[in-house]
Design a protein around this motif. Structure first.
Motif, PDB file in Angstrom:
ATOM      1  N   GLU A   3       0.979  -1.060  -0.046  1.00 31.12           N
ATOM      2  CA  GLU A   3      -0.186   0.097   0.280  1.00 31.12           C
ATOM      3  C   GLU A   3       0.405   1.621  -0.024  1.00 31.12           C
ATOM      4  OE1 GLU A   3      -2.790  -0.841   3.090  1.00 31.12           O
ATOM      5  OE2 GLU A   3      -3.854  -2.021   2.332  1.00 31.12           O
ATOM      6  N   ALA A  38      -1.708  -7.685  -4.135  1.00 32.19           N
ATOM      7  CA  ALA A  38      -1.086  -9.278  -3.649  1.00 32.19           C
ATOM      8  C   ALA A  38      -0.968  -9.785  -5.635  1.00 32.19           C
ATOM      9  CB  ALA A  38      -1.696 -10.159  -3.297  1.00 32.19           C
ATOM     10  N   GLU A  39      -2.431  -9.762  -6.573  1.00 29.47           N
ATOM     11  CA  GLU A  39      -2.079 -10.403  -7.811  1.00 29.47           C
ATOM     12  C   GLU A  39      -1.321  -9.609  -8.556  1.00 29.47           C
ATOM     13  OE1 GLU A  39      -4.639  -9.499  -5.781  1.00 29.47           O
ATOM     14  OE2 GLU A  39      -6.666 -10.673  -6.040  1.00 29.47           O
TER      15      GLU A  39
HETATM   16  N1  THU Z   1      -6.706  -6.139  -1.409  1.00 24.45           N
HETATM   17  C1  THU Z   1      -5.410  -7.397  -2.869  1.00 24.45           C
HETATM   18  O1  THU Z   1      -4.209  -7.262  -3.031  1.00 24.45           O
HETATM   19  N2  THU Z   1      -6.118  -8.038  -3.167  1.00 24.45           N
HETATM   20  C2  THU Z   1      -7.470  -8.785  -3.754  1.00 24.45           C
HETATM   21  O2  THU Z   1      -7.710  -9.386  -4.392  1.00 24.45           O
HETATM   22  C3  THU Z   1      -8.671  -7.920  -2.869  1.00 24.45           C
HETATM   23  C4  THU Z   1      -7.571  -6.605  -2.431  1.00 24.45           C
HETATM   24  C5  THU Z   1      -5.742  -5.034  -0.952  1.00 24.45           C
HETATM   25  C6  THU Z   1      -5.890  -4.280  -1.830  1.00 24.45           C
HETATM   26  C7  THU Z   1      -5.546  -3.087  -0.591  1.00 24.45           C
HETATM   27  O3  THU Z   1      -4.176  -3.858  -0.122  1.00 24.45           O
HETATM   28  C8  THU Z   1      -6.109  -4.315   0.609  1.00 24.45           C
HETATM   29  O4  THU Z   1      -6.985  -5.162   0.152  1.00 24.45           O
HETATM   30  C9  THU Z   1      -7.967  -3.576   1.433  1.00 24.45           C
HETATM   31  O5  THU Z   1      -8.506  -3.191  -0.280  1.00 24.45           O
END
Ligand code: THU
Length: 150
Positions: free
Chosen positions: A50, A60-61
């Motif tokens: 973040e 993450a993806e």
């Molecule tokens: N987030 C992901 O990394 N992957 C997902 O599939 C859903 C959301 C993250 C983005 C942000 O850092 C946090 O989760 C809250 O939205």
């Protein structure tokens, strides 16, 4: 849907769970990890990172996908991609990540936690009618067809 053995499924979920331990999430506190198995059999993992300027953050993806392309080159393709959260609650990839998975894995299968535990969907199921091509109108009036992954 391509054959996904229980062993590969478990391995990718475990790797995604390990990956969320590195998440940088001071704002959401929502740790997410992801693990990719490429068409060539390589593995890449990623976590969400973040930023105080919220839109700058990376899921993450997309972290895992960017690592894959950066390390393997532009032809690399996602075969399977798993997503896991430390909170251990249902979580599917956001829209931006679905578009990114589509670009580098048009046949990808996504493994994520749904309402009844981990489940699989193809990226086409998660992103029906994906934006994959357009026509570029050149200054000389000609048209060039641009396609995803071409
Ligand atoms: N987030 C992901 O990394 N992957 C997902 O599939 C859903 C959301 C993250 C983005 C942000 O850092 C946090 O989760 C809250 O939205």
């Amino acid at each position: 849907m391509p054959e996904l053995t229980p062993e590969v499924r478990e391995k990718l979920i475990t790797l995604a769970q390990q990956a969320f331990e590195n998440a940088y999430v001071p704002y959401s506190k929502f740790h997410v990890g992801s693990a990719i198995l490429t068409e060539d059999g390589d593995i890449f993992t990623g976590c969400n990172v973040e930023n105080i300027a919220y839109p700058v953050g990376c899921c993450a993806e997309r972290t895992a996908t960017v690592k894959m392309v950066s390390e393997k080159g532009p032809q690399a393709k996602i075969k399977y991609i798993a997503v896991a959260t430390k909170a251990d609650i249902p979580c599917t990839p956001c829209g931006m990540c679905r578009q990114t998975i589509q670009e580098f894995g048009p046949n990808a299968v996504v493994i994520y936690k749904g309402d009844k535990g981990y489940e699989e969907r193809t990226i086409s199921q998660l992103l029906p009618g994906a934006f994959t091509d357009f026509v570029s109108l050149e200054d000389d009036g000609t048209h060039t067809s641009i396609q995803s992954g071409a």
